[in-house]
Design a protein around this motif. Sequence first.
Motif, mmCIF file in Angstrom:
data_model
loop_
_atom_site.group_PDB
_atom_site.id
_atom_site.type_symbol
_atom_site.label_atom_id
_atom_site.label_comp_id
_atom_site.label_asym_id
_atom_site.label_seq_id
_atom_site.Cartn_x
_atom_site.Cartn_y
_atom_site.Cartn_z
ATOM 1 N N THR A 144 0.833 -1.218 0.000
ATOM 2 C CA THR A 144 0.000 0.000 0.000
ATOM 3 C C THR A 144 0.860 1.258 0.000
ATOM 4 O O THR A 144 0.608 2.213 -0.753
ATOM 5 C CB THR A 144 -0.935 0.000 1.219
ATOM 6 O OG1 THR A 144 -1.729 -1.183 1.208
ATOM 7 C CG2 THR A 144 -1.826 1.218 1.211
ATOM 8 N N THR A 145 1.884 1.255 0.837
ATOM 9 C CA THR A 145 2.738 2.448 0.939
ATOM 10 C C THR A 145 3.473 2.719 -0.360
ATOM 11 O O THR A 145 3.499 3.861 -0.855
ATOM 12 C CB THR A 145 3.739 2.273 2.092
ATOM 13 O OG1 THR A 145 3.034 1.990 3.303
ATOM 14 C CG2 THR A 145 4.563 3.530 2.283
ATOM 15 N N THR A 146 4.094 1.695 -0.929
ATOM 16 C CA THR A 146 4.853 1.906 -2.167
ATOM 17 C C THR A 146 3.933 2.219 -3.341
ATOM 18 O O THR A 146 4.327 2.933 -4.269
ATOM 19 C CB THR A 146 5.718 0.671 -2.479
ATOM 20 O OG1 THR A 146 4.917 -0.513 -2.392
ATOM 21 C CG2 THR A 146 6.869 0.564 -1.509
ATOM 22 N N PHE A 147 2.704 1.697 -3.322
ATOM 23 C CA PHE A 147 1.747 2.048 -4.387
ATOM 24 C C PHE A 147 1.510 3.552 -4.386
ATOM 25 O O PHE A 147 1.566 4.204 -5.448
ATOM 26 C CB PHE A 147 0.438 1.294 -4.182
ATOM 27 C CG PHE A 147 -0.633 1.644 -5.179
ATOM 28 C CD1 PHE A 147 -0.699 0.996 -6.401
ATOM 29 C CD2 PHE A 147 -1.569 2.634 -4.898
ATOM 30 C CE1 PHE A 147 -1.682 1.324 -7.330
ATOM 31 C CE2 PHE A 147 -2.548 2.977 -5.815
ATOM 32 C CZ PHE A 147 -2.611 2.318 -7.039
ATOM 33 N N PHE A 148 1.261 4.120 -3.215
ATOM 34 C CA PHE A 148 0.999 5.561 -3.153
ATOM 35 C C PHE A 148 2.264 6.380 -3.402
ATOM 36 O O PHE A 148 2.191 7.488 -3.952
ATOM 37 C CB PHE A 148 0.380 5.916 -1.806
ATOM 38 C CG PHE A 148 -1.061 5.511 -1.688
ATOM 39 C CD1 PHE A 148 -2.026 6.142 -2.449
ATOM 40 C CD2 PHE A 148 -1.445 4.495 -0.840
ATOM 41 C CE1 PHE A 148 -3.363 5.772 -2.357
ATOM 42 C CE2 PHE A 148 -2.770 4.112 -0.742
ATOM 43 C CZ PHE A 148 -3.743 4.744 -1.501
#
Length: 371
Positions: A171-175
Motif C-alpha cells: 500500500t505504501t509503495t503504491f501511493f
Amino acid sequence: MGAPADFTFEDIDGHRTAVLSGDWTARGMVDAGERLVGALDGSDAVDLDLTNLTRCDTAGAYAIIRAADGRVTAGHIKASSQTERLLKLVGDAVQVEPEAAPPRRGFQALLERVGRGVYGLGDDLYSTLAFLGHLLVAIGRCIAKPSRIRWAPVFSLAERAGLDAIPIVATTTFFIGAVVALLGANLLTQFGAQVFAVELVSISVLREFNILITAILLAGRSASSFAAEIGSMKMNQEIDAMQVMGVDPYEALVLPRFTALLITIPLLTFVATLAGLAGGIAVTWAVLDLSPGFFLQRMNDSVGVQHFWIGMSKAPVMAMVIAAIGCRQGMEVGNDVESLGRRVTSAVVQAIFAIIAIDAIFALVYMEIDV
C-alpha cells in the motif's frame, strides 16, 4: 524469626521507662514504631531500656530515634554497645542535611554533555563490536554444523516479518509510486516531455523507493519487535536461564531473526517494486493517457533491468542492519521497564538512520562506478 517488636512501660528508680523487647527490624516491627511514637507523644521525660532487644537493624533504630526525638535524652538510654553504635550511626545519618548540587555554568554543562556523548558513542561502538563477534561465532558454529540451525523459529519469524508486512508495504509503495508519477506528470507537461514520466517513475521505484520504503517500514515493525521481545526476555532473566542450560542466546534468538529478515526483505522489496510501478502506471494512465502496455514497453526499452538489480542488491545489507540493531538493543536492556522503552526507541531511530545512511553510500558507490 524471633519475637515481634513490642514495648512496655515500667517505673525504674523513680523514672518512667519504656522497655523495648523483641525484633526491632524491618520485618519484625510491623506497627510497633508507630505505637511507640503515640505512647511517647506528650511525655516530657522518659527513659529507654533497650537491653532486652533480640535484634535491631537500621529500620528499627530509625523508629526508636523518631519516637525518642525531643522526649529522651542521650543519657537516659540504656542499651548494649552494639545497639548504641547503631543508634549513633543512624542518628548521624538522619541529621545530615542534603547538599544542593552546585549550579553548572552554560559552557561547563555543554562540555559535560559533549563528553558524555563521546563516551556513550565509544561505549556503543564497543558493544556493537562485541555483539558482532558473538554473532559471527554463532554463524560459524551453524555453518560447521547446519543441524544447529533452528528452522522452526526462522519460518515463524519470516511469516511475521514478511507475509504479515505485505499489505502495508504494498500500500505504501503504491501511493509513493503514484505521487512520484503525479509530480512528474505535472512538472514535465510544462515542457512537453510528459512521456519521460515513465523513466522518472521506473528509475525512482526500481532503484530507490522499493528498498527504502520496505526497509524503513521493517525498521519500525521488526527492529522494534526484536528489541522488545529479546528485551522482555532479558528483564525476566530468561536469557540468563538459557545460558545456565548451555544454550547460546545468539544462536537461539539472534541468528533466526537474521535469517528471517535475509529471506523476507528481498521478497518484500520485489512486492514493493510491483506495487510502486502499479501506482505509477495508474496515475500516468489516468492523467497522461499513457496505456499500461506503452508504460511497460518504454520502461523495458529505456530503463532496462539493471536498476532493478541495483535496488535488490541493497536488500541483504538492509536486512542485516535492521536485524543487528534490533537484536543488539534488545540484548542491552536492563532490569526495568524504562530501559526497555529506551532501547526499543533507540532500535527504531538507529535503524532508520542507518538505512538512510547506507542508501546514500550505495548511491555514491554506484555513481562512481557509473551504473
